[in-house]
Design a protein around this motif. Sequence first.
Motif, short mmCIF file in Angstrom:
data_model
loop_
_atom_site.label_atom_id
_atom_site.label_comp_id
_atom_site.label_asym_id
_atom_site.label_seq_id
_atom_site.Cartn_x
_atom_site.Cartn_y
_atom_site.Cartn_z
N ALA A 1 27.20 10.11 42.35
CA ALA A 1 27.64 8.71 42.40
C ALA A 1 29.15 8.63 42.27
O ALA A 1 29.80 9.57 41.79
CB ALA A 1 26.98 7.91 41.28
N PRO A 2 29.76 7.52 42.66
CA PRO A 2 31.21 7.38 42.49
C PRO A 2 31.59 7.41 41.01
O PRO A 2 30.83 6.96 40.14
CB PRO A 2 31.50 5.99 43.08
CG PRO A 2 30.35 5.70 43.98
CD PRO A 2 29.16 6.36 43.36
N ALA A 3 32.75 7.95 40.71
CA ALA A 3 33.26 7.94 39.34
C ALA A 3 33.34 6.50 38.85
O ALA A 3 33.74 5.60 39.58
CB ALA A 3 34.63 8.60 39.28
N GLY A 4 32.93 6.30 37.61
CA GLY A 4 32.96 4.98 37.02
C GLY A 4 31.68 4.20 37.19
O GLY A 4 31.52 3.13 36.57
N ALA A 5 30.76 4.68 38.00
CA ALA A 5 29.49 3.98 38.18
C ALA A 5 28.73 3.93 36.86
O ALA A 5 28.77 4.87 36.06
CB ALA A 5 28.64 4.68 39.24
N ARG A 6 28.05 2.82 36.61
CA ARG A 6 27.32 2.59 35.36
C ARG A 6 25.87 3.05 35.52
O ARG A 6 25.27 2.88 36.58
CB ARG A 6 27.35 1.11 35.01
CG ARG A 6 28.74 0.55 34.86
CD ARG A 6 28.72 -0.98 34.88
NE ARG A 6 27.91 -1.51 33.77
CZ ARG A 6 27.48 -2.77 33.74
NH1 ARG A 6 27.73 -3.62 34.74
NH2 ARG A 6 26.78 -3.21 32.71
N PHE A 7 25.29 3.59 34.41
CA PHE A 7 23.95 4.15 34.49
C PHE A 7 23.10 3.81 33.27
O PHE A 7 23.60 3.62 32.16
CB PHE A 7 24.02 5.69 34.61
CG PHE A 7 24.28 6.18 35.99
CD1 PHE A 7 23.24 6.41 36.87
CD2 PHE A 7 25.58 6.40 36.42
CE1 PHE A 7 23.48 6.86 38.15
CE2 PHE A 7 25.84 6.85 37.70
CZ PHE A 7 24.79 7.08 38.57
N GLY A 8 21.82 3.76 33.50
CA GLY A 8 20.80 3.82 32.47
C GLY A 8 19.76 4.83 32.92
O GLY A 8 19.71 5.20 34.11
N VAL A 9 18.93 5.28 32.01
CA VAL A 9 17.86 6.23 32.33
C VAL A 9 16.53 5.64 31.89
O VAL A 9 16.39 5.19 30.75
CB VAL A 9 18.08 7.59 31.66
CG1 VAL A 9 16.87 8.50 31.87
CG2 VAL A 9 19.32 8.27 32.21
#
Length: 238
Positions: free
Chosen positions: A100-108
């Motif tokens: 993913a692009p740097a800075g993209a936000r994530f949850g799992v």
Amino acid sequence: MPAYRARRGEAGQGFQVGIPGAIDLAMFTFGPAGVPRYAGRFAEALAGAMHEVHALAGQDVVFQVEIPAELVLLTRAPRPARKALAGVLARRVADLVLGAPAGARFGVHLCLGDLNHRALGRMGDAGPFVLLANALAERWPSSRPLEYVHAPLAAAVDPPVDDARFYGPLRDLRLGGARLVAGYAHERQDLAVQRRIRGYVEDAAGRPVDVSTSCGLGRRDRAGAVAAMDRIRELLDD
């Protein structure tokens, strides 16, 4: 997305976009033998999709990585092998996230499966979840913020266990700054029991936690989905 942006209220609220794990796609499409051959290709395709979405929506989007196969595999592995296996699986997820692009936000979203609202795996206690969640947090790329980890503390149609010992391993959970989303909300269990389970979870975790069901609502009928959402509201209201 423009409609979402126009209606968005609370600052920092994100539009969730589900991203299946590459191992999961390979396994559920081609069977276990397909993982070594096809997981990398799925990861490349998912990276392309995340770049497209991020280019459109930027920080408005939270990518939720949805990985049932990894946790189910861990529950079925011999106990002495689980920690090493958790590390291997977590590294594959981290590699996917780096696409993913740097800075993209994530949850799992860790899951035990919910096919036809029936779980594919079972946990004897929360230990397998803790092993995998800790391995993910340890290996997670800092350039792609991890905002939360979801724990499947029920098993689809089966309600969560009413026993404090089941939740004891949560004492060893180490998520850094990520929130714990506890998936114990279950409309088929008495509300008083659900409140008691909330106490088990928060005592073991050592903090208040977010509340959810064990999986999404896409495999429920409308009445079941509404009942599940009502239960979450009841647990949050008191």
